[in-house]
Design a protein around this motif. Structure first.
Motif, PDB file in Angstrom:
ATOM      1  N   LYS A   1      20.348 -72.832 -37.554  1.00  0.00           N
ATOM      2  CA  LYS A   1      19.467 -73.375 -38.603  1.00  0.00           C
ATOM      3  C   LYS A   1      19.274 -72.375 -39.737  1.00  0.00           C
ATOM      4  O   LYS A   1      19.104 -72.764 -40.890  1.00  0.00           O
ATOM      5  CB  LYS A   1      18.102 -73.768 -38.036  1.00  0.00           C
TER       6      LYS A   1
ATOM      7  N   CYS B   1      18.325 -71.934 -33.287  1.00  0.00           N
ATOM      8  CA  CYS B   1      17.502 -71.290 -34.304  1.00  0.00           C
ATOM      9  C   CYS B   1      18.380 -70.508 -35.285  1.00  0.00           C
ATOM     10  O   CYS B   1      18.213 -70.605 -36.503  1.00  0.00           O
ATOM     11  CB  CYS B   1      16.471 -70.373 -33.657  1.00  0.00           C
TER      12      CYS B   1
ATOM     13  N   ILE C   1      11.245 -64.974 -37.559  1.00  0.00           N
ATOM     14  CA  ILE C   1      11.435 -66.417 -37.418  1.00  0.00           C
ATOM     15  C   ILE C   1      11.817 -66.778 -35.988  1.00  0.00           C
ATOM     16  O   ILE C   1      11.252 -67.718 -35.404  1.00  0.00           O
ATOM     17  CB  ILE C   1      12.486 -66.938 -38.417  1.00  0.00           C
TER      18      ILE C   1
ATOM     19  N   LYS D   1       8.918 -66.641 -33.645  1.00  0.00           N
ATOM     20  CA  LYS D   1       7.980 -67.761 -33.838  1.00  0.00           C
ATOM     21  C   LYS D   1       8.545 -69.075 -33.299  1.00  0.00           C
ATOM     22  O   LYS D   1       7.816 -69.899 -32.759  1.00  0.00           O
ATOM     23  CB  LYS D   1       7.640 -67.934 -35.323  1.00  0.00           C
ATOM     24  N   GLU D   2       9.848 -69.282 -33.482  1.00  0.00           N
ATOM     25  CA  GLU D   2      10.502 -70.525 -33.052  1.00  0.00           C
ATOM     26  C   GLU D   2      10.716 -70.585 -31.542  1.00  0.00           C
ATOM     27  O   GLU D   2      10.670 -71.651 -30.946  1.00  0.00           O
ATOM     28  CB  GLU D   2      11.858 -70.681 -33.748  1.00  0.00           C
ATOM     29  N   VAL D   3      11.032 -69.436 -30.939  1.00  0.00           N
ATOM     30  CA  VAL D   3      11.359 -69.376 -29.512  1.00  0.00           C
ATOM     31  C   VAL D   3      10.303 -68.504 -28.840  1.00  0.00           C
ATOM     32  O   VAL D   3      10.281 -67.292 -29.027  1.00  0.00           O
ATOM     33  CB  VAL D   3      12.773 -68.788 -29.301  1.00  0.00           C
ATOM     34  N   SER D   4       9.450 -69.130 -28.061  1.00  0.00           N
ATOM     35  CA  SER D   4       8.330 -68.400 -27.469  1.00  0.00           C
ATOM     36  C   SER D   4       8.735 -67.633 -26.213  1.00  0.00           C
ATOM     37  O   SER D   4       9.774 -67.889 -25.612  1.00  0.00           O
ATOM     38  CB  SER D   4       7.192 -69.360 -27.147  1.00  0.00           C
TER      39      SER D   4
ATOM     40  N   ASP E   1      18.183 -72.456 -27.287  1.00  0.00           N
ATOM     41  CA  ASP E   1      17.097 -72.306 -28.256  1.00  0.00           C
ATOM     42  C   ASP E   1      17.413 -71.235 -29.297  1.00  0.00           C
ATOM     43  O   ASP E   1      17.223 -71.440 -30.496  1.00  0.00           O
ATOM     44  CB  ASP E   1      15.786 -71.951 -27.551  1.00  0.00           C
TER      45      ASP E   1
END
Length: 61
Positions: free
Chosen positions: A52, A49, A13, A16-19, A45
């Motif tokens: 969340k 994440c 996750i 995917k959320e933090v490139s 970031d």
């Protein structure tokens, strides 16, 4: 962190959320340290994440 599978899900996750970063866990450490490698500062970031996802996250110096 309860299991290796949980850690793998979190890594998936976060990646995917933090490139543009490489992430891994040190599950041998009692604090389950999340390590992040990136060319730019992603502190907020990553922290956002993890929060969340329901985890406490803070930057270590």
């Amino acid at each position: 962190m309860e299991t290796k599978r949980e850690a793998e899900l979190i890594l998936y996750i976060v990646s995917k959320e933090v490139s543009n970063c490489k992430v891994n866990f040190d599950l041998e450490d009692c604090d389950n340290i999340l390590r992040v490698e990136s060319e730019k500062c992603l502190d907020k970031d990553i922290t956002d994440c993890m929060v969340k996802l329901g985890y406490i996250c803070e930057k270590l110096d």
